[in-house]
Design a protein around this motif. Structure first.
Motif, PDB file in Angstrom:
ATOM      1  N   TRP A   1       0.887  -1.172   0.000  1.00 19.86           N
ATOM      2  CA  TRP A   1       0.000   0.000   0.000  1.00 19.86           C
ATOM      3  C   TRP A   1       0.922   1.218   0.000  1.00 19.86           C
ATOM      4  O   TRP A   1       1.854   1.299   0.819  1.00 19.86           O
ATOM      5  N   ILE A   2       0.676   2.156  -0.881  1.00 16.48           N
ATOM      6  CA  ILE A   2       1.514   3.359  -0.969  1.00 16.48           C
ATOM      7  C   ILE A   2       0.606   4.586  -0.985  1.00 16.48           C
ATOM      8  O   ILE A   2      -0.311   4.675  -1.801  1.00 16.48           O
TER       9      ILE A   2
ATOM     10  N   TYR B   1       5.833   9.962   0.910  1.00 18.38           N
ATOM     11  CA  TYR B   1       5.275   8.668   0.543  1.00 18.38           C
ATOM     12  C   TYR B   1       5.316   7.724   1.748  1.00 18.38           C
ATOM     13  O   TYR B   1       6.358   7.554   2.378  1.00 18.38           O
ATOM     14  N   ASP B   2       4.180   7.137   2.032  1.00 16.48           N
ATOM     15  CA  ASP B   2       4.081   6.134   3.091  1.00 16.48           C
ATOM     16  C   ASP B   2       3.937   4.776   2.419  1.00 16.48           C
ATOM     17  O   ASP B   2       3.012   4.555   1.626  1.00 16.48           O
ATOM     18  N   PHE B   3       4.842   3.852   2.716  1.00 19.52           N
ATOM     19  CA  PHE B   3       4.908   2.533   2.066  1.00 19.52           C
ATOM     20  C   PHE B   3       4.754   1.476   3.148  1.00 19.52           C
ATOM     21  O   PHE B   3       5.500   1.479   4.128  1.00 19.52           O
ATOM     22  N   TRP B   4       3.776   0.573   2.981  1.00 14.57           N
ATOM     23  CA  TRP B   4       3.649  -0.490   3.971  1.00 14.57           C
ATOM     24  C   TRP B   4       3.072  -1.756   3.359  1.00 14.57           C
ATOM     25  O   TRP B   4       2.345  -1.714   2.364  1.00 14.57           O
ATOM     26  N   ILE B   5       3.425  -2.874   3.972  1.00 12.00           N
ATOM     27  CA  ILE B   5       2.868  -4.172   3.618  1.00 12.00           C
ATOM     28  C   ILE B   5       1.884  -4.531   4.731  1.00 12.00           C
ATOM     29  O   ILE B   5       2.286  -4.655   5.896  1.00 12.00           O
ATOM     30  N   ARG B   6       0.624  -4.682   4.383  1.00 10.24           N
ATOM     31  CA  ARG B   6      -0.390  -4.960   5.403  1.00 10.24           C
ATOM     32  C   ARG B   6      -0.086  -6.241   6.166  1.00 10.24           C
ATOM     33  O   ARG B   6       0.436  -7.209   5.617  1.00 10.24           O
TER      34      ARG B   6
ATOM     35  N   LYS C   1       5.472  -6.239   9.542  1.00 14.48           N
ATOM     36  CA  LYS C   1       6.263  -5.193  10.191  1.00 14.48           C
ATOM     37  C   LYS C   1       6.868  -4.217   9.181  1.00 14.48           C
ATOM     38  O   LYS C   1       7.493  -3.209   9.571  1.00 14.48           O
ATOM     39  N   TYR C   2       6.720  -4.497   7.893  1.00 18.06           N
ATOM     40  CA  TYR C   2       7.422  -3.713   6.874  1.00 18.06           C
ATOM     41  C   TYR C   2       6.669  -2.420   6.580  1.00 18.06           C
ATOM     42  O   TYR C   2       5.589  -2.439   5.976  1.00 18.06           O
ATOM     43  N   ARG C   3       7.260  -1.315   7.018  1.00 17.19           N
ATOM     44  CA  ARG C   3       6.665  -0.004   6.794  1.00 17.19           C
ATOM     45  C   ARG C   3       7.776   1.039   6.706  1.00 17.19           C
ATOM     46  O   ARG C   3       8.671   1.065   7.560  1.00 17.19           O
ATOM     47  N   TYR C   4       7.697   1.902   5.698  1.00 20.13           N
ATOM     48  CA  TYR C   4       8.761   2.878   5.458  1.00 20.13           C
ATOM     49  C   TYR C   4       8.143   4.205   5.013  1.00 20.13           C
ATOM     50  O   TYR C   4       7.053   4.233   4.443  1.00 20.13           O
ATOM     51  N   ARG C   5       8.897   5.280   5.258  1.00 21.35           N
ATOM     52  CA  ARG C   5       8.478   6.595   4.798  1.00 21.35           C
ATOM     53  C   ARG C   5       9.555   7.184   3.912  1.00 21.35           C
ATOM     54  O   ARG C   5      10.748   7.020   4.166  1.00 21.35           O
ATOM     55  N   PHE C   6       9.104   7.848   2.851  1.00 24.67           N
ATOM     56  CA  PHE C   6      10.010   8.505   1.912  1.00 24.67           C
ATOM     57  C   PHE C   6       9.584   9.960   1.788  1.00 24.67           C
ATOM     58  O   PHE C   6       8.387  10.277   1.853  1.00 24.67           O
ATOM     59  N   ASP C   7      10.567  10.864   1.589  1.00 22.22           N
ATOM     60  CA  ASP C   7      10.211  12.265   1.397  1.00 22.22           C
ATOM     61  C   ASP C   7       9.777  12.483  -0.057  1.00 22.22           C
ATOM     62  O   ASP C   7       9.757  11.546  -0.866  1.00 22.22           O
TER      63      ASP C   7
END
Length: 251
Positions: free
Chosen positions: A221-222, A229-234, A237-243
């Motif tokens: 999900w992005i 940008y908020d990036f995560w796998i539902r 634990k995998y969740r990341y943020r990008f500027d």
């Protein structure tokens, strides 16, 4: 019996048949409206004709999404989507089921369905006679704003709509072609932040996520908003943020 006499005798028979068929057709329509209720009758009639059939009822309009529905790229398709929205500013975008190559299979039979939602905001001046006064729905100079949302999802499916309220009570189906636009109600102030057009390819975000250990066979999900940008796998634990420049924001 000569031919002229046969033709004269046949005329009343043809007229009787025509009257019978006409009455039968009218009975069918009335039966649909009466038997099972008005909403049921409207539903059946609307299914027979894909066009607007009753005053005050307009079916939603949709078009085919740009590109390949089996490998839809939300970033590559953005400018066409923005044009469809009316070339108004983007305020948020959310994409689901994004694969590691940065694309989405809109045709996938998943729940919830793979979808991209583009949220725009439109500024306009309401010059109509029934425009609300400043302070009661209009801003300074009569300016108003409204949300414009474009959804891209599984193409060529039948959707069911129920409209209840006022003088309209109807239930009908329409064929959704894959990309539809919804325009919100006007308001007198704007609380959305217009964004630069999204430039970060989702495949680039995925590349960083995989370096961090995210499984390449997952779907992400992005969300793109004023914070990046908020990036995560539902359900993981995998969740990341990008500027907004596609750089990973380290925790």
């Amino acid at each position: 019996m000569n031919q002229e006499l046969q033709q004269q005798l046949a005329k009343p028979i043809k007229i009787a048949i025509g009257v019978f068929l006409g009455c039968a057709g009218l009975s069918l329509v009335l039966g649909l409206l009466i038997t099972g209720g008005t909403a049921f009758g409207l539903s059946r009639l609307m299914d027979l004709d894909p066009l607007k059939m009753f005053a005050g009822i307009e079916k939603p309009v949709s078009v085919a999404p740009p590109g390949d529905a089996g490998a839809f790229d939300p970033i590559k398709a953005f400018m066409e989507v923005k044009t469809y929205a009316g070339n108004v500013p983007l305020v948020e975008m959310t994409a689901t089921h994004v694969r590691s190559d940065g694309t989405i299979n809109l045709m996938a039979d998943l729940s919830p369905r793979p979808t991209v939602s583009y949220d725009f905001v439109e500024e306009f001046k309401n010059d109509s006679e029934d425009a609300p006064p400043i302070g009661a729905g209009s801003g300074e100079g009569g300016v108003q704003w409204r949300d414009v949302t474009v959804d891209v999802s599984h193409p060529n499916i039948w959707r069911h709509v129920t409209q209840i309220g006022g003088s309209i009570n109807a239930s009908y189906r329409y064929k959704y072609l894959g990309m539809g636009k919804t325009i919100g109600s006007p308001r007198g102030s704007n609380y959305d932040t217009p964004l630069p057009d999204p430039l970060c390819p989702f495949v680039a975000l995925w590349a960083v996520a995989m370096q961090k250990g995210t499984p390449s066979d997952a779907v992400a999900w992005i969300r793109y908003n004023k914070d990046g940008y908020d990036f995560w796998i539902r359900d993981t634990k995998y969740r990341y943020r990008f500027d907004t420049d596609c750089r990973l924001i380290e925790k």
